[in-house]
Write an enzyme that holds these catalytic residues in place. Structure first.
Site, PDB file in Angstrom:
ATOM      1  N   ASN A 159       7.051  -4.511   2.937  1.00 18.45           N
ATOM      2  CA  ASN A 159       8.130  -4.111   3.846  1.00 18.45           C
ATOM      3  C   ASN A 159       9.048  -5.279   4.178  1.00 18.45           C
ATOM      4  O   ASN A 159      10.273  -5.140   4.255  1.00 18.45           O
ATOM      5  CB  ASN A 159       7.555  -3.550   5.149  1.00 18.45           C
ATOM      6  N   VAL A 211       0.857  -1.189   0.000  1.00 16.91           N
ATOM      7  CA  VAL A 211       0.000   0.000   0.000  1.00 16.91           C
ATOM      8  C   VAL A 211       0.891   1.235   0.000  1.00 16.91           C
ATOM      9  O   VAL A 211       1.986   1.227   0.565  1.00 16.91           O
ATOM     10  CB  VAL A 211      -0.976   0.076   1.202  1.00 16.91           C
ATOM     11  N   ARG A 216      15.591   4.879  12.434  1.00 17.05           N
ATOM     12  CA  ARG A 216      15.423   5.654  11.202  1.00 17.05           C
ATOM     13  C   ARG A 216      13.945   5.897  10.926  1.00 17.05           C
ATOM     14  O   ARG A 216      13.111   5.044  11.236  1.00 17.05           O
ATOM     15  CB  ARG A 216      16.029   4.888  10.018  1.00 17.05           C
ATOM     16  N   THR A 269       7.333   1.820  13.720  1.00 14.80           N
ATOM     17  CA  THR A 269       6.266   1.314  12.856  1.00 14.80           C
ATOM     18  C   THR A 269       6.660   0.052  12.095  1.00 14.80           C
ATOM     19  O   THR A 269       5.909  -0.914  12.036  1.00 14.80           O
ATOM     20  CB  THR A 269       5.837   2.389  11.840  1.00 14.80           C
ATOM     21  N   GLY A 293       8.446  -4.790  13.260  1.00 16.67           N
ATOM     22  CA  GLY A 293       8.020  -6.177  13.080  1.00 16.67           C
ATOM     23  C   GLY A 293       8.319  -6.684  11.683  1.00 16.67           C
ATOM     24  O   GLY A 293       8.727  -7.839  11.499  1.00 16.67           O
ATOM     25  N   ASP A 294       8.123  -5.827  10.686  1.00 16.60           N
ATOM     26  CA  ASP A 294       8.429  -6.221   9.308  1.00 16.60           C
ATOM     27  C   ASP A 294       9.927  -6.409   9.124  1.00 16.60           C
ATOM     28  O   ASP A 294      10.366  -7.329   8.433  1.00 16.60           O
ATOM     29  CB  ASP A 294       7.907  -5.166   8.333  1.00 16.60           C
TER      30      ASP A 294
END
Length: 309
Positions: free
Chosen positions: A46, A14, A289, A252, A255-256
């Site tokens: 990601n 997305v 980052r 954010t 986890g990816d």
């Protein structure tokens, strides 16, 4: 690390459109915002970027519209060394997310419209079955339809491919999916959703992971944010502390980063506990980052951090 087997990731892209303003507008009202940022997102995308930037032979399977956001997706993957198996869908659109961030508090409100990715079907998976069977590691999540994820896991498992399910976003799962997972990688919230057990400590994570093993999962890896991760299987249970790379800027995509790093390490034949430690280092760098895909580190950066840790 030794030469790697291919990593295939099924998931969603997305375009993240992020707006910052002092408050949300009321219905019918227009207000001036303070900033705007457009960037690549989607858990599967990601994770593919993370694995690709680490040097893994990575292919990402998804559906996109035929539009400017699809062009952004393909550029993002090319820059990360990720091959794409895209099913072009001209009668739909590439997924996008509206992200409102309240300037004073940092709180956010999000609308996700997955677009073409919601049309990913078991038939799409069958059409790409040879690619999945040829992988060393297969990864998927829960942003695309669950029946497509299950079919892909079945094909991978049947071919002896190592399977990883990142059960995100949190959702109830059909019982049969658990037995298809060599590795299940929930965070604390997702672990609570899957088991009904509270997870706020390593011991609580261990108890919940045990419940997931009973459902047929091979190994459970609970990611614990700043507490690192727990690897739990029938014959071992090991807590791996977080690896700090500096001040935290944005969590954010952590986890990816972890899942992409874990898949990349496994694809090179790294032993699972060391692969978890490697993934913790990938996540540790990513949170220093801004952004998600742009925050993913290279193999050299991760190895340098591990050498110091």
């Amino acid at each position: 690390m030794a030469s790697s087997k291919p990593v295939v990731i099924l998931g969603v892209f997305v375009a993240d459109t992020a707006y910052r303003a002092d408050r949300q507008p009321r219905m019918g009202e227009t207000i001036l915002g303070n900033s705007f940022k457009l960037g690549p997102g989607g858990k599967g995308s990601n994770q593919a970027v993370a694995a690709g930037k680490l040097g893994a032979d990575t292919t990402f399977l998804t559906r996109l519209g035929v539009d400017a956001f699809a062009d952004m997706a393909k550029r993002t993957w090319k820059d990360a060394g990720v091959k794409s198996a895209v099913i072009d869908t001209p009668d739909s659109y590439t997924g996008a997310a509206y992200i409102f961030v309240e300037e004073g508090s940092g709180n956010n409100a999000i609308i996700v419209s997955p677009g073409a990715a919601m049309l990913i079907s078991p038939q799409d998976i069958e059409a790409n079955a040879a690619m999945i069977r040829g992988a060393g590691v297969f990864v998927t999540q829960l942003e695309q339809p669950i029946d497509a994820a299950i079919r892909a896991l079945e094909i991978a498992r049947g071919a002896g491919v190592t399977t990883i399910l990142n059960p995100a976003p949190a959702a109830k799962l059909p019982d049969r999916i658990y037995t298809l997972c060599d590795y299940l990688t929930p965070n604390e919230t997702e672990t609570e959703e899957l088991t009904g057990l509270k997870v706020s400590s390593v011991d609580e994570a261990r108890a919940a992971a045990g419940k997931l093993l009973e459902k047929g999962v091979g190994t459970v890896i609970v990611t614990l944010g700043d507490k690192g991760a727990l690897l739990h299987s029938k014959d071992r249970s090991e807590h791996v502390p977080a690896i700090s790379a500096g001040p935290v800027v944005e969590t954010t995509g952590a986890g990816d980063a972890f899942n992409g790093g874990f898949a990349a390490a496994l694809s090179r034949g790294v032993e699972p506990l060391e692969a978890v430690r490697f993934a913790c280092a990938v996540a540790g760098i990513s949170v220093t980052r801004p952004g998600t895909a742009p925050s993913m580190p290279t193999l050299q950066e991760v190895e340098a951090l591990l050498a110091k840790a």
